[in-house]
Design a protein around this motif. Sequence first.
Motif, PDB file in Angstrom:
ATOM      1  N   GLY A  70       0.786  -1.221   0.000  1.00 36.42           N
ATOM      2  CA  GLY A  70       0.000   0.000   0.000  1.00 36.42           C
ATOM      3  C   GLY A  70       0.822   1.277   0.000  1.00 36.42           C
ATOM      4  N   GLY A  71       2.140   1.147  -0.019  1.00 35.90           N
ATOM      5  CA  GLY A  71       3.006   2.318   0.005  1.00 35.90           C
ATOM      6  C   GLY A  71       3.425   2.745  -1.388  1.00 35.90           C
ATOM      7  N   ASP A  72       4.484   3.505  -1.423  1.00 34.95           N
ATOM      8  CA  ASP A  72       5.040   4.021  -2.679  1.00 34.95           C
ATOM      9  C   ASP A  72       5.597   2.865  -3.506  1.00 34.95           C
ATOM     10  OD1 ASP A  72       6.569   5.198  -4.698  1.00 34.95           O
ATOM     11  OD2 ASP A  72       7.257   6.833  -3.406  1.00 34.95           O
ATOM     12  N   GLU A  73       5.076   2.680  -4.697  1.00 34.83           N
ATOM     13  CA  GLU A  73       5.466   1.562  -5.563  1.00 34.83           C
ATOM     14  C   GLU A  73       6.934   1.620  -5.968  1.00 34.83           C
ATOM     15  OE1 GLU A  73       5.037  -1.992  -7.650  1.00 34.83           O
ATOM     16  OE2 GLU A  73       3.747  -1.076  -6.157  1.00 34.83           O
ATOM     17  N   LEU A  74       7.445   2.815  -6.265  1.00 32.42           N
ATOM     18  CA  LEU A  74       8.848   2.928  -6.675  1.00 32.42           C
ATOM     19  C   LEU A  74       9.796   2.584  -5.532  1.00 32.42           C
ATOM     20  CD1 LEU A  74       8.834   6.109  -8.943  1.00 32.42           C
ATOM     21  CD2 LEU A  74       9.011   3.723  -9.636  1.00 32.42           C
ATOM     22  N   LYS A  75       9.463   3.010  -4.326  1.00 27.38           N
ATOM     23  CA  LYS A  75      10.302   2.663  -3.176  1.00 27.38           C
ATOM     24  C   LYS A  75      10.276   1.161  -2.935  1.00 27.38           C
ATOM     25  CE  LYS A  75      10.120   7.054  -0.767  1.00 27.38           C
ATOM     26  NZ  LYS A  75       9.726   7.775   0.436  1.00 27.38           N
ATOM     27  N   ARG A  76       9.118   0.560  -3.120  1.00 25.66           N
ATOM     28  CA  ARG A  76       8.993  -0.895  -2.957  1.00 25.66           C
ATOM     29  C   ARG A  76       9.888  -1.610  -3.961  1.00 25.66           C
ATOM     30  NH1 ARG A  76       5.589  -4.269  -5.763  1.00 25.66           N
ATOM     31  NH2 ARG A  76       5.255  -6.277  -4.797  1.00 25.66           N
ATOM     32  N   GLU A  77       9.837  -1.187  -5.218  1.00 22.70           N
ATOM     33  CA  GLU A  77      10.665  -1.802  -6.259  1.00 22.70           C
ATOM     34  C   GLU A  77      12.151  -1.596  -5.989  1.00 22.70           C
ATOM     35  OE1 GLU A  77       9.846  -3.832  -8.795  1.00 22.70           O
ATOM     36  OE2 GLU A  77       7.790  -3.789  -8.058  1.00 22.70           O
ATOM     37  N   GLU A  78      12.516  -0.429  -5.470  1.00 18.56           N
ATOM     38  CA  GLU A  78      13.919  -0.174  -5.116  1.00 18.56           C
ATOM     39  C   GLU A  78      14.378  -1.126  -4.018  1.00 18.56           C
ATOM     40  OE1 GLU A  78      14.076   3.962  -4.012  1.00 18.56           O
ATOM     41  OE2 GLU A  78      14.515   4.609  -6.062  1.00 18.56           O
ATOM     42  N   LYS A  79      13.534  -1.325  -3.016  1.00 19.12           N
ATOM     43  CA  LYS A  79      13.891  -2.234  -1.922  1.00 19.12           C
ATOM     44  C   LYS A  79      14.030  -3.664  -2.422  1.00 19.12           C
ATOM     45  CE  LYS A  79      11.827   0.503   1.758  1.00 19.12           C
ATOM     46  NZ  LYS A  79      10.757   0.591   2.760  1.00 19.12           N
ATOM     47  N   LEU A  80      13.129  -4.076  -3.311  1.00 14.48           N
ATOM     48  CA  LEU A  80      13.218  -5.418  -3.883  1.00 14.48           C
ATOM     49  C   LEU A  80      14.494  -5.585  -4.697  1.00 14.48           C
ATOM     50  CD1 LEU A  80       9.505  -5.936  -4.991  1.00 14.48           C
ATOM     51  CD2 LEU A  80      10.675  -7.077  -3.092  1.00 14.48           C
ATOM     52  N   LEU A  81      14.858  -4.553  -5.445  1.00 15.26           N
ATOM     53  CA  LEU A  81      16.098  -4.589  -6.220  1.00 15.26           C
ATOM     54  C   LEU A  81      17.314  -4.661  -5.297  1.00 15.26           C
ATOM     55  CD1 LEU A  81      17.530  -4.533  -8.943  1.00 15.26           C
ATOM     56  CD2 LEU A  81      17.417  -2.028  -8.866  1.00 15.26           C
ATOM     57  N   GLU A  82      17.287  -3.925  -4.188  1.00 12.24           N
ATOM     58  CA  GLU A  82      18.383  -3.985  -3.214  1.00 12.24           C
ATOM     59  C   GLU A  82      18.552  -5.395  -2.665  1.00 12.24           C
ATOM     60  OE1 GLU A  82      17.669  -1.055  -0.174  1.00 12.24           O
ATOM     61  OE2 GLU A  82      17.670   0.588  -1.625  1.00 12.24           O
ATOM     62  N   VAL A  83      17.434  -6.059  -2.398  1.00 10.14           N
ATOM     63  CA  VAL A  83      17.503  -7.440  -1.901  1.00 10.14           C
ATOM     64  C   VAL A  83      18.121  -8.338  -2.970  1.00 10.14           C
ATOM     65  CG1 VAL A  83      16.136  -9.438  -1.178  1.00 10.14           C
ATOM     66  CG2 VAL A  83      15.578  -7.162  -0.295  1.00 10.14           C
ATOM     67  N   ARG A  84      17.703  -8.194  -4.206  1.00 10.61           N
ATOM     68  CA  ARG A  84      18.254  -9.012  -5.293  1.00 10.61           C
ATOM     69  C   ARG A  84      19.754  -8.787  -5.452  1.00 10.61           C
ATOM     70  NH1 ARG A  84      13.023  -7.653  -7.569  1.00 10.61           N
ATOM     71  NH2 ARG A  84      11.832  -9.568  -7.726  1.00 10.61           N
ATOM     72  N   LYS A  85      20.170  -7.520  -5.401  1.00 12.56           N
ATOM     73  CA  LYS A  85      21.606  -7.221  -5.505  1.00 12.56           C
ATOM     74  C   LYS A  85      22.375  -7.832  -4.345  1.00 12.56           C
ATOM     75  CE  LYS A  85      21.412  -2.845  -8.034  1.00 12.56           C
ATOM     76  NZ  LYS A  85      21.672  -1.391  -7.934  1.00 12.56           N
ATOM     77  N   LYS A  86      21.821  -7.703  -3.150  1.00  8.33           N
ATOM     78  CA  LYS A  86      22.466  -8.260  -1.962  1.00  8.33           C
ATOM     79  C   LYS A  86      22.658  -9.777  -2.102  1.00  8.33           C
ATOM     80  CE  LYS A  86      21.283  -9.181   2.859  1.00  8.33           C
ATOM     81  NZ  LYS A  86      20.264  -8.948   3.888  1.00  8.33           N
ATOM     82  N   TYR A  87      21.636 -10.455  -2.601  1.00 11.40           N
ATOM     83  CA  TYR A  87      21.705 -11.912  -2.684  1.00 11.40           C
ATOM     84  C   TYR A  87      22.439 -12.413  -3.927  1.00 11.40           C
ATOM     85  CZ  TYR A  87      19.229 -12.885   1.554  1.00 11.40           C
ATOM     86  OH  TYR A  87      18.901 -12.999   2.879  1.00 11.40           O
ATOM     87  N   GLN A  88      22.685 -11.549  -4.879  1.00 11.80           N
ATOM     88  CA  GLN A  88      23.445 -12.000  -6.048  1.00 11.80           C
ATOM     89  C   GLN A  88      24.818 -12.510  -5.623  1.00 11.80           C
ATOM     90  OE1 GLN A  88      23.664  -9.481  -9.476  1.00 11.80           O
ATOM     91  NE2 GLN A  88      24.586 -11.135 -10.655  1.00 11.80           N
ATOM     92  N   THR A  89      25.433 -11.837  -4.663  1.00 11.28           N
ATOM     93  CA  THR A  89      26.732 -12.276  -4.151  1.00 11.28           C
ATOM     94  C   THR A  89      26.620 -13.655  -3.508  1.00 11.28           C
ATOM     95  OG1 THR A  89      27.307  -9.975  -3.730  1.00 11.28           O
ATOM     96  CG2 THR A  89      28.633 -11.645  -2.616  1.00 11.28           C
ATOM     97  N   SER A  90      25.582 -13.839  -2.698  1.00 11.57           N
ATOM     98  CA  SER A  90      25.392 -15.134  -2.031  1.00 11.57           C
ATOM     99  C   SER A  90      25.112 -16.244  -3.038  1.00 11.57           C
ATOM    100  CB  SER A  90      24.239 -15.045  -1.029  1.00 11.57           C
ATOM    101  OG  SER A  90      24.507 -14.067  -0.056  1.00 11.57           O
ATOM    102  N   PHE A  91      24.279 -15.957  -4.032  1.00 16.27           N
ATOM    103  CA  PHE A  91      23.999 -16.958  -5.058  1.00 16.27           C
ATOM    104  C   PHE A  91      25.253 -17.259  -5.877  1.00 16.27           C
ATOM    105  CE2 PHE A  91      19.407 -15.544  -4.773  1.00 16.27           C
ATOM    106  CZ  PHE A  91      18.957 -16.740  -4.242  1.00 16.27           C
ATOM    107  N   SER A  92      26.078 -16.245  -6.105  1.00 16.19           N
ATOM    108  CA  SER A  92      27.319 -16.440  -6.863  1.00 16.19           C
ATOM    109  C   SER A  92      28.295 -17.340  -6.121  1.00 16.19           C
ATOM    110  CB  SER A  92      27.986 -15.094  -7.156  1.00 16.19           C
ATOM    111  OG  SER A  92      27.195 -14.333  -8.029  1.00 16.19           O
ATOM    112  N   LYS A  93      28.260 -17.285  -4.786  1.00 16.07           N
ATOM    113  CA  LYS A  93      29.120 -18.177  -3.994  1.00 16.07           C
ATOM    114  C   LYS A  93      28.591 -19.605  -4.017  1.00 16.07           C
ATOM    115  CE  LYS A  93      30.719 -14.588  -0.847  1.00 16.07           C
ATOM    116  NZ  LYS A  93      30.621 -14.045   0.521  1.00 16.07           N
ATOM    117  N   ALA A  94      27.269 -19.752  -4.015  1.00 13.77           N
ATOM    118  CA  ALA A  94      26.670 -21.086  -4.022  1.00 13.77           C
ATOM    119  C   ALA A  94      26.793 -21.743  -5.391  1.00 13.77           C
ATOM    120  CB  ALA A  94      25.202 -21.004  -3.614  1.00 13.77           C
ATOM    121  N   LEU A  95      26.725 -20.952  -6.440  1.00 15.98           N
ATOM    122  CA  LEU A  95      26.822 -21.473  -7.802  1.00 15.98           C
ATOM    123  C   LEU A  95      28.052 -20.864  -8.462  1.00 15.98           C
ATOM    124  CD1 LEU A  95      23.038 -20.995  -8.718  1.00 15.98           C
ATOM    125  CD2 LEU A  95      24.133 -23.101  -7.975  1.00 15.98           C
ATOM    126  N   SER A  96      27.847 -20.007  -9.402  1.00 15.20           N
ATOM    127  CA  SER A  96      28.899 -19.204 -10.041  1.00 15.20           C
ATOM    128  C   SER A  96      28.220 -17.902 -10.430  1.00 15.20           C
ATOM    129  CB  SER A  96      29.464 -19.909 -11.272  1.00 15.20           C
ATOM    130  OG  SER A  96      28.490 -19.941 -12.297  1.00 15.20           O
TER     131      SER A  96
END
Length: 127
Positions: A70-96
């Motif tokens: 129910g909040g600001d859609e752009l802020k929500r998308e930014e937060k989701l993107l931040e989570v994806r960026k954060k986990y890209q490193t973790s996924f890269s360690k688990a896979l490549s």
Amino acid sequence: MKYIFTLLVFIGSFQLVSQAQQRDGERLEALKVAYLTKKLSLTSEEAQKFWPVYNEYMDELKKVRADSRGGDELKREEKLLEVRKKYQTSFSKALSPERANQFFKAEKEFYSYVQKELQERRQQRQD
């Protein structure tokens, strides 16, 4: 007495709908796991490293979605993107790094497929 009966029927039907939605969510998650496993061709060793990271990732995405409902859609998308960026490193360690990128693409493909399938089913009901 009539009021109590009506209230009990309402509560019971609400619980049934809630349980059905929960089962649908569980079924969708199981389909996603199967899709990702096949798409990424995970070995047993990779799967042991990947799935715990994936579960943390999904928990964090769910939290962001719930917190920003129910909040600001752009802020929500930014937060989701931040989570994806954060986990890209973790996924890269688990896979490549390449396979981590492949995961994000496969996840997007899965959601596109589900959305398309839902649209087709809605259209079939209307016809």
